[in-house]
Design an enzyme around this catalytic site. Structure first.
Site, PDB file in Angstrom:
ATOM      1  N   GLY A 138       0.695  -1.040  -0.027  1.00  0.00           N
ATOM      2  CA  GLY A 138      -0.012   0.179   0.032  1.00  0.00           C
ATOM      3  C   GLY A 138       0.944   1.329   0.094  1.00  0.00           C
ATOM      4  O   GLY A 138       0.525   2.348  -0.601  1.00  0.00           O
ATOM      5  N   GLN A 152      -7.433   0.342   5.251  1.00  0.00           N
ATOM      6  CA  GLN A 152      -8.235  -0.075   6.330  1.00  0.00           C
ATOM      7  C   GLN A 152      -9.612  -0.437   5.864  1.00  0.00           C
ATOM      8  O   GLN A 152     -10.175  -1.151   6.708  1.00  0.00           O
ATOM      9  CB  GLN A 152      -7.896   0.924   7.440  1.00  0.00           C
ATOM     10  CG  GLN A 152      -6.663   0.870   8.238  1.00  0.00           C
ATOM     11  CD  GLN A 152      -6.114  -0.358   8.612  1.00  0.00           C
ATOM     12  OE1 GLN A 152      -6.836  -1.270   8.926  1.00  0.00           O
ATOM     13  NE2 GLN A 152      -4.796  -0.593   8.806  1.00  0.00           N
ATOM     14  N   SER A 174      -3.980  -2.816   0.152  1.00  0.00           N
ATOM     15  CA  SER A 174      -3.031  -3.835   0.571  1.00  0.00           C
ATOM     16  C   SER A 174      -3.577  -5.082   0.758  1.00  0.00           C
ATOM     17  O   SER A 174      -4.539  -5.268   1.567  1.00  0.00           O
ATOM     18  CB  SER A 174      -2.250  -3.235   1.623  1.00  0.00           C
ATOM     19  OG  SER A 174      -0.927  -4.041   2.034  1.00  0.00           O
ATOM     20  N   ALA A 175      -2.694  -6.047   0.313  1.00  0.00           N
ATOM     21  CA  ALA A 175      -3.291  -7.652   0.433  1.00  0.00           C
ATOM     22  C   ALA A 175      -3.363  -7.885   1.794  1.00  0.00           C
ATOM     23  O   ALA A 175      -4.444  -8.701   2.289  1.00  0.00           O
ATOM     24  CB  ALA A 175      -2.347  -8.391  -0.433  1.00  0.00           C
ATOM     25  N   HIS A 176      -2.538  -7.705   2.680  1.00  0.00           N
ATOM     26  CA  HIS A 176      -2.188  -8.200   3.836  1.00  0.00           C
ATOM     27  C   HIS A 176      -3.453  -7.692   4.825  1.00  0.00           C
ATOM     28  O   HIS A 176      -3.613  -8.331   5.937  1.00  0.00           O
ATOM     29  CB  HIS A 176      -0.705  -8.321   4.420  1.00  0.00           C
ATOM     30  CG  HIS A 176      -0.355  -6.828   4.832  1.00  0.00           C
ATOM     31  ND1 HIS A 176      -0.335  -6.606   6.357  1.00  0.00           N
ATOM     32  CD2 HIS A 176      -0.204  -5.718   4.378  1.00  0.00           C
ATOM     33  CE1 HIS A 176       0.148  -5.442   6.528  1.00  0.00           C
ATOM     34  NE2 HIS A 176       0.246  -4.819   5.227  1.00  0.00           N
ATOM     35  N   THR A 200       9.345  -8.031 -12.175  1.00  0.00           N
ATOM     36  CA  THR A 200       8.671  -9.151 -12.305  1.00  0.00           C
ATOM     37  C   THR A 200       7.586  -9.345 -11.363  1.00  0.00           C
ATOM     38  O   THR A 200       7.617  -9.176 -10.113  1.00  0.00           O
ATOM     39  CB  THR A 200       9.665 -10.442 -12.398  1.00  0.00           C
ATOM     40  OG1 THR A 200      10.606 -10.343 -13.266  1.00  0.00           O
ATOM     41  CG2 THR A 200       8.721 -11.707 -12.522  1.00  0.00           C
ATOM     42  N   CYS A 238       3.772   0.725  11.361  1.00  0.00           N
ATOM     43  CA  CYS A 238       4.963   1.420  10.835  1.00  0.00           C
ATOM     44  C   CYS A 238       5.470   2.310  11.704  1.00  0.00           C
ATOM     45  O   CYS A 238       6.603   2.698  11.688  1.00  0.00           O
ATOM     46  CB  CYS A 238       4.347   2.446   9.574  1.00  0.00           C
ATOM     47  SG  CYS A 238       3.663   1.220   8.301  1.00  0.00           S
TER      48      CYS A 238
END
Length: 377
Positions: free
Chosen positions: A75, A182, A199-201, A237, A320
């Site tokens: 993100g 979020q 963001s995926a996580h 990649t 963070c």
């Protein structure tokens, strides 16, 4: 999952949400795919299909067109890319919400633009009247207006008025970035913005994968230079397995309004135990899973360590910035430093949270507080 983790209660979903079984299975299948998704042969086409199927799933969850979606590494990279693009397009003066995530605040402050913060009120809501007046009096010498607002604060869970911010920005001829990291997987997303990051996580996908929506008429300049991947928009990649996991998690994630009852139970019972407790943003619209709290005479890190010893994982704020003993930046922005002179603690629920987990947390809290009070006396 380790035996140690299995025996613990995890209440830190705003930092990262555990990998969903659907995501794990999709990733395991993707690991067996041999090709590079930009290769033209059959193996490459197999890998490319995995990525494109995931792109469709993530775009659907975001409420955007898949062709306008770029996969990134996080993100934070998505936010940085959007801000970089806006600055290169002439947005040399940026308005960033004071409640924004460091991913946008730091990027705006360091990209070369003048960065001005949009204030918030004591409930943690971005001041739309201030934004309206600022854009109304915008000087053309400041470049094209650019506004960044995080849809929901990662610490308080307070939800911002993105619709009004978008209308004000577009009426002024500007561009708007919304960090929806979020929000995704917790609430429906229906935004008409220029840039949108996720963001995926945060939704039960793998760490290290993000996505950025760029509206078809929004300016764009690649942040990463190299190959021609992602239609020459993001070199490097593609992380096929990670993207597969993101797509599966996006498909599996659904809004979780039932978490609000669990969150409300935590706050009700803690207020009974702790009359002096403060819950930040409780009078504003919030994510159903988030409670950000403080006691005036107890250090948040002391509470966190005590709960950790009892097998409960919580945090003292955004991941963070965790590990730093100081008053929350968010609490300072709300003007409520006196309510949390020793820091604040965040409890964030998720798809794995059960009523039994809440029982464990409340029992652990009571035990930790009894111990602290005995020590203090």
């Amino acid at each position: 999952m380790s035996v140690y983790s299995q025996n613990r209660v995890y209440l830190d979903h705003n930092a990262t949400s555990p990998l969903r079984n659907e995501a794990r299975e999709a990733m395991l299948q993707a690991f067996d795919t041999l090709g590079n998704p930009v290769s033209l042969h059959g193996h490459g086409r197999d890998a490319r299909k995995i990525c494109e199927d995931a792109r469709e799933a993530v775009a659907l969850a975001m409420g955007v067109c898949a062709q306008d979606l770029i996969f990134t590494g996080s993100g934070m990279e998505s936010d940085n890319t959007a801000i970089h693009s806006a600055y290169k397009a002439g947005c040399t003066h940026m308005l960033v919400a004071e409640m924004d995530h460091p991913a946008t605040i730091n990027a705006a402050q360091n990209c070369g633009a003048v960065c001005e913060k949009i204030p918030c009120n004591a409930d943690g809501q971005t001041d739309m009247d201030w934004l309206r007046d600022r854009l109304k009096n915008w000087d053309s010498a400041e470049g094209r207006p650019f506004v960044s607002i995080t849809a929901a604060n990662s610490e308080t869970g307070v939800i911002q008025d993105i619709s009004t911010a978008t209308d004000l920005t577009h009426d002024a001829g500007g561009l708007i970035l919304v960090d929806a990291v979020q929000i995704m997987g917790k609430m429906p997303m229906t935004y008409n913005v220029d840039y949108l990051s996720v963001s995926a996580h945060k939704v039960g996908g793998p760490q290290g994968v993000g996505a950025l929506y760029v509206a078809s008429d929004a300016p764009f300049t690649s942040l990463l230079q190299g190959g021609g991947q992602e239609k020459r928009r993001r070199a490097g990649t593609l992380n096929v397995a990670g993207i597969a996991g993101f797509g599966a998690a996006a498909n599996a994630a659904t809004p979780m309004p039932h978490l609000s009852a669990m969150r409300d139970r935590i706050e009700t019972e803690l207020r009974t135990m702790e009359p002096d407790i403060t819950f930040f943003g409780e009078n504003a619209p919030r994510l159903p899973n988030t409670s950000f709290l403080a006691l005036p005479d107890v250090a948040a890190q002391t509470l966190l360590m005590g709960l950790d010893l009892e097998g409960v994982s919580v945090s003292t704020g955004t991941a963070c910035s965790s590990g730093v003993s100081r008053t929350s930046r968010v609490v300072n922005a709300m003007g409520l430093t006196d309510k949390a002179p020793l820091g604040a603690m965040r409890v964030s629920l998720g798809y794995t949270t059960t009523d039994a987990n809440i029982d464990t947390f409340l029992n652990a809290w009571a035990k930790v507080r009894r111990y602290n009070q005995r020590v203090a006396s």
